[in-house]
Motif scaffolding. Structure first.
Motif, PDB file in Angstrom:
ATOM      1  N   ASN A  31      68.389 -18.180  65.298  1.00 38.08           N
ATOM      2  CA  ASN A  31      67.101 -18.205  65.962  1.00 38.08           C
ATOM      3  C   ASN A  31      67.181 -19.169  67.128  1.00 38.08           C
ATOM      4  N   TRP A 117      56.986 -23.335  67.794  1.00 29.64           N
ATOM      5  CA  TRP A 117      58.402 -22.955  67.811  1.00 29.64           C
ATOM      6  C   TRP A 117      59.272 -24.081  68.356  1.00 29.64           C
ATOM      7  N   TYR A 437      57.921 -21.306  62.605  1.00 34.43           N
ATOM      8  CA  TYR A 437      57.805 -19.966  63.147  1.00 34.43           C
ATOM      9  C   TYR A 437      57.152 -19.987  64.522  1.00 34.43           C
ATOM     10  N   MET A 438      57.408 -18.883  65.237  1.00 36.60           N
ATOM     11  CA  MET A 438      56.740 -18.723  66.534  1.00 36.60           C
ATOM     12  C   MET A 438      55.368 -18.129  66.269  1.00 36.60           C
TER      13      MET A 438
ATOM     14  N   ARG B  30      66.693 -15.817  59.977  1.00 40.21           N
ATOM     15  CA  ARG B  30      65.364 -15.735  59.396  1.00 40.21           C
ATOM     16  C   ARG B  30      64.469 -15.200  60.470  1.00 40.21           C
ATOM     17  N   SER B  31      63.364 -14.574  60.041  1.00 39.26           N
ATOM     18  CA  SER B  31      62.449 -14.020  61.013  1.00 39.26           C
ATOM     19  C   SER B  31      61.890 -15.130  61.903  1.00 39.26           C
ATOM     20  N   ILE B  32      61.676 -14.764  63.169  1.00 36.85           N
ATOM     21  CA  ILE B  32      61.150 -15.737  64.114  1.00 36.85           C
ATOM     22  C   ILE B  32      59.637 -15.829  63.972  1.00 36.85           C
ATOM     23  N   THR B  33      59.017 -14.664  63.753  1.00 37.94           N
ATOM     24  CA  THR B  33      57.564 -14.652  63.658  1.00 37.94           C
ATOM     25  C   THR B  33      57.161 -14.441  62.201  1.00 37.94           C
TER      26      THR B  33
END
Lengths: 778, 242
Positions: A31, A117, A437-438, B30-33
């Motif tokens: 990421n 983020w 998370y974003m 891992r998922s970003i959102t």
């Protein structure tokens, strides 16, 4: 077969002894999306009691079309947070205002901006910018300009561009001062050993300069700086060495290479950007001058390493250069007159007819010149500093404070000082964590659950979130291996108190829930101070009186923004309708919950046993008692402990919802639910220890708009109300489309003098726009 | 000649190089959102009924489907089935295997993949009033046709007859279930009209202001309404006319 078995056993023991074999590759996160934020303010110097207006831009170049929808902006003093604002982002930009309380002490403050983020990137990627705030009641405001150190404390660096000071050839030389001595604008003389001046130059606003000199072999050279008695010796002249000189004229990069004396020949020239060679030319074995001209537009924008070398020895010389491609997105800013009088109408035209990019998102600020600091960040400077930080692996914040206010020409002079770096590329590529998370949809609330005794993270714990309401609302989230949980919140939860508990069914031991504070910053304030002129000191004193007058008249020049209120999202409700609702007020008053349950809520029983109260509920579907006690909600907030509620009587309770069904909400099973809603928010007394009071209490502020007065021609000279505006105009939402022009009108005030019209922002192709035009009110 | 000890060594090298075992793998991606995942809620459900005739579940087995809540949030990919006798959506929790009667007032519609259908079947939760012939507050109606007007079917199963049977020394009632769907037309503005029978006249009554055009269209198409498919075709023709 025997050998096979022996081999298996041997392998097993090898893995036992060397368990490192069993762990997979080192922890890198894919990421690696990077975001940055830039914040423009209307000015840099404020009075406490005024508004700070801002526009923020989200910068990212990822190809996944992902970007954050919220920016967190903090105004912080050295020791504490003064204001914190959550700003929604649309089309990568946002705007707002922060009120600077009257009680703020005089001093430097900083604006910090980041997204959720960006917490993965670390605090040094956050945007930070200093502002100076002066309290109008401060009779002797202690405003410190940059400290003036003693000349002896100053460091002076003198460095030739080519690393060598080659006799008989034009050598570009950088002279740089460090140490906070008030060096800017001082004259520098270059003297030979006879004390004859052979060159002179002037230090720029950053305290350095460059000059070109063709030294003689036998001569010694010295630099003399105005105000300092000491002389600084230039490097020794040499006959041997490689000359690498880079100049720029319009769009052409002129590179001059020379191998002199005993120095090995130069056979190639390379230009490197990050990990890539973007230009390469074999020039054969050369001992004499070679001139190479390259069109800047044919090589990438950004920080480049220009290297000369040969096939045997590799790189012999290197020079860093920032290639800032000529801005083709030409935006012009024009005024309808040269000068203006008090209360005149000022017409601005923003001309995008020559713009190459589709549009530009800008802010417009017209402010008193003295309220702008000369050495504060610029948008283009910030972008260059990010580039340099990434290339050299610098702390982004430090790079911004060093380079964020430098023009490209000055930066290229400064880069003479940078020596060959082994790490030159995308050094800030990897994020240091992936805990966050974003936020592309709603606000994300995150945190951690730890064991109270051992402080170890607790995984697979179900964290339940409620907010006090007249309906039972519920969200839940399970912790991961690191004990972390996340909730995506709809706007129903904004500006509400949030209550958390760990579901007793998932964790037996006592736990601590810590919710991440988005406005928490661990790194301390570390900023250079403004270089303030005498005029600015005088202006600051005058501004204190101006604000006093404005406050007396009730002028703040802002108006509330009328935004269309979106209907609030639905909460996540436990059930649509309770099976039964009982209003104790309709019955004879009862003194406690056990009495209430016995007399008017028949499926519900509360009994005292061994000093503690226990409860049970009869299932409406089966007629049998549930084996477990029901789950309670007090004013919408879950609680498992009936003992805390026993004292509630008919006078305190508005209604009781009895939902005596075996109920599922998601994966949570409820053996019946009792919802108790009180008349006077009893949850505050009973459950307050569980409340989290952080971030969402400050969420999504309502913006205010700048509003200046308008004068009709016949009313212009009505001076019954003074107009002592320092900010003549502010607009954080100026969009210019390709090929179009935009006209903006506003009125001058009564304060005569010099102003700046500052047009700042970014084009759709990511090019910064930074126009500063002077304006005079006579 | 290869000695046994050499073979052992070769095997060890082989195992180490061919099986890079990773017992403790790192979760490096891992998922970003993060999306909010809405939840289903309802009463734990224990309904069962001995019966003959039609099954009181639409297509018996658990199927995958999505549920759209009144909050306009969608719960995706759950194991569901539709109880036609109770007119309730049943969900099975894959964690606890509990069967749940989903709180009907929180459901806007659900979509279910049925094996004998090419497309997922959509059921909408429609509020009925007494004039539409139903004595229930709201029903799950299957969407058969969607245009400016909609044709919906209430896939109800009712007790056609009962007989007494002896079992374990006692008498029990054994109902015989029969499928008796009802059809409804939903006009713009959510006005719901029951189609009383498979006949053209039933449609003329609902669209009395366009009677002559509809009659002409039916004549041109030589359309007689004898079953559900004819009804769907008829409603699509009417939709074109309106």
């Amino acid at each position: 077969m025997k050998e096979f078995i022996n081999a298996l056993v041997a392998t097993f023991f090898i893995y036992i002894i060397f368990p490192g074999c069993l762990v997979s590759q080192s922890q890198t996160f894919d990421n690696d999306l990077r975001e940055n934020v830039y914040v423009q303010t209307d000015r840099d110097i404020y009075m406490a009691g005024e508004y700070l207006h801002f526009k923020s831009h989200l910068l990212n170049d990822n190809d996944k079309d992902l970007s954050s929808s919220y920016i967190y902006l903090t105004l912080k003093s050295e020791n504490e947070i003064i204001s914190s604002v959550t700003v929604p982002v649309k089309d990568d930009n946002s705007g707002g205002s922060v009120y600077l309380y009257d009680t703020l002490s005089t001093g430097y403050y900083e604006i910090i901006a980041n997204t959720n983020w960006m917490k993965n990137q670390g605090e040094d990627s956050y945007f930070r910018k200093p502002v100076l705030i002066v309290n109008r009641f401060d009779e002797q405001p202690q405003i410190f300009s940059r400290e003036v150190a003693e000349p002896d404390d100053m460091q002076v660096y003198i460095k030739p561009e080519s690393q060598n000071f080659l006799k008989g050839h034009d050598n570009r030389v950088l002279i740089k001062t460090e140490g906070s001595f008030n060096a800017p604008s001082r004259d520098v003389w270059i003297l030979d050993q006879n004390n004859d001046t052979i060159k002179n130059t002037k230090l720029n606003a950053h305290g350095f300069s460059e000059f070109v000199i063709a030294p003689d072999s036998a001569a010694n050279y010295y630099a003399l700086i105005d105000g300092i008695d000491k002389q600084y010796k230039l490097p020794e002249t040499t006959n041997d060495g490689c000359l690498l000189k880079v100049d720029q004229e319009n769009n052409i990069l002129h590179i001059k290479i020379l191998s002199a004396g005993e120095s090995p020949p130069i056979e190639w020239l390379r230009i490197i950007n990050g990990d890539n060679v973007v230009y390469e030319k074999n020039i054969g074995e050369r001992y004499f001058t070679t001139d190479i001209n390259i069109n800047k537009n044919n090589i990438p924008k950004g920080l480049l390493s220009i290297e000369a070398g040969n096939h045997n020895e590799g790189r012999i010389n290197q020079r860093f250069w920032y290639n800032d491609i000529e801005d083709n997105s030409i935006i012009k800013l024009l005024t309808d007159q040269e000068n203006y009088g008090a209360r005149d109408k000022i017409g601005l035209t923003i001309d995008g007819s020559l713009m190459q990019d589709d549009n530009a998102s800008l802010s417009l600020s017209v402010v008193k010149k003295e309220s702008v600091a000369n050495n504060n960040l610029t948008f283009d400077g910030y972008i260059r500093s990010l580039n340099i930080a990434n290339a050299f692996g610098y702390n982004q914040q430090k790079a911004a404070s060093l380079f964020g206010n430098m023009k490209t020409d000055d930066l290229n002079s400064y880069l003479i000082k940078m020596e060959g770096k082994e790490t030159f590329g995308d050094n800030n590529k990897h994020n240091s964590s992936n805990d966050y998370y974003m936020e592309t949809a709603g606000l994300i609330l995150s945190g951690k659950v730890t064991d109270k005794k051992s402080s170890e993270p607790v995984s697979d714990a179900r964290v339940i979130l409620n907010t006090p309401d007249t309906i039972i609302n519920i969200l839940y989230s399970k912790t991961d291996d690191n004990g972390r949980f996340n909730f995506v919140l709809s706007d129903f939860y904004y500006d509400k108190e949030l209550y958390f508990i760990v579901d007793h069914g998932t964790v037996e031991s006592e736990t601590i829930i810590e919710v991440d504070d988005k406005f928490l910053h661990e790194s301390s304030y570390d900023h250079d101070r403004f270089v303030l002129s005498k005029e600015q000191f005088d202006f600051i004193k005058k501004s204190q009186d101006i604000l006093t007058v404005n406050r007396a008249y009730g002028f703040d020049y802002v108006s509330e923004t009328i935004t269309e209120k979106k209907p609030e999202s639905h909460p996540s409700v436990m059930f649509s309708n309770a099976r039964r609702v009982i209003y104790p007020g309709n019955f004879v008053p009862l003194d406690s919950l056990p009495e209430i349950s016995r007399e008017i809520v028949h499926p519900w029983r509360i009994r005292l046993r061994d000093g503690e109260y226990n409860s049970s509920l009869i299932c409406a579907s089966t007629g049998n008692r549930f084996p477990e006690p029901p789950v309670y909600f007090l004013d919408g907030i879950i609680t498992y402990d009936i003992n805390k509620l026993i004292h509630l009587d008919s006078k305190m309770i508005e209604k009781i919802q009895v939902h005596n069904y075996p109920w599922m909400y998601g994966e949570i099973y409820f053996p019946g639910i009792i919802g108790i809603f009180t008349k006077n928010n009893e949850y505050l007394n009973i459950l307050d220890h569980r409340k989290n009071t952080s971030m969402l209490k400050e969420s999504i502020s309502e913006p205010v708009e700048f509003e200046g007065p308008e004068y009709k021609e016949n009313k212009k000279n009505d001076y019954s109300k003074p107009d002592l505006r320092v900010v003549l105009h502010w607009d954080n939402d100026v969009t210019i489309n390709k090929g179009k022009t935009k006209n903006i009108n506003f009125f001058a005030g009564d304060l005569k003098g010099d102003y700046y019209i500052k047009l700042q922002g970014i084009t759709s192709e990511g090019k910064p726009v930074n126009i500063n035009k002077p304006l005079k009110i006579k | 000649m290869i000695k046994p000890s050499n073979i052992t060594l070769l095997c060890v090298v082989f195992f180490i190089s061919v099986f890079p075992v990773s017992l403790k793998s790192q979760d490096s991606s891992r998922s970003i959102t993060l999306d909010h995942k809405p939840k289903l809620s309802g009463e734990v459900y224990n309904f069962s009924m001995r019966s003959t005739g039609e099954d009181y579940y639409l297509d018996g087995d658990w199927q995958r489907g999505d549920v759209l809540l009144v909050s306009d949030k969608k719960v995706r990919d759950k194991l569901i089935k539709y109880n036609t006798y109770l007119d309730e959506l049943i969900w099975m929790s894959e964690e606890s295997y509990k069967r749940v009667k989903v709180d009907k007032s929180l459901v806007k519609e659900f979509t279910i993949d049925l094996p004998d259908r090419a497309e997922p079947v959509v059921f909408k939760n429609i509020e009925m009033d007494k004039s539409s012939g139903s004595d229930k507050k709201s029903n799950y109606l299957e969407k058969l046709y969607k245009g400016d007007i909609s044709l919906m079917a209430h896939r109800r199963v009712t007790i056609a007859s009962e007989r007494l049977v002896s079992s374990g020394g006692s008498l029990h009632s054994l109902p015989r279930l029969r499928s008796r769907p009802k059809f409804y037309i939903v006009k713009p503005g959510n006005q719901v009209y029951e189609v009383e029978r498979f006949s053209r006249r039933a449609l003329y009554r609902i669209f009395s202001d366009k009677r002559s055009e509809i009659r002409a269209a039916f004549r041109d198409e030589r359309l007689r309404i004898r079953d559900e498919n004819d009804l769907i075709r008829a409603v699509s023709l009417i939709d074109e006319i309106l």
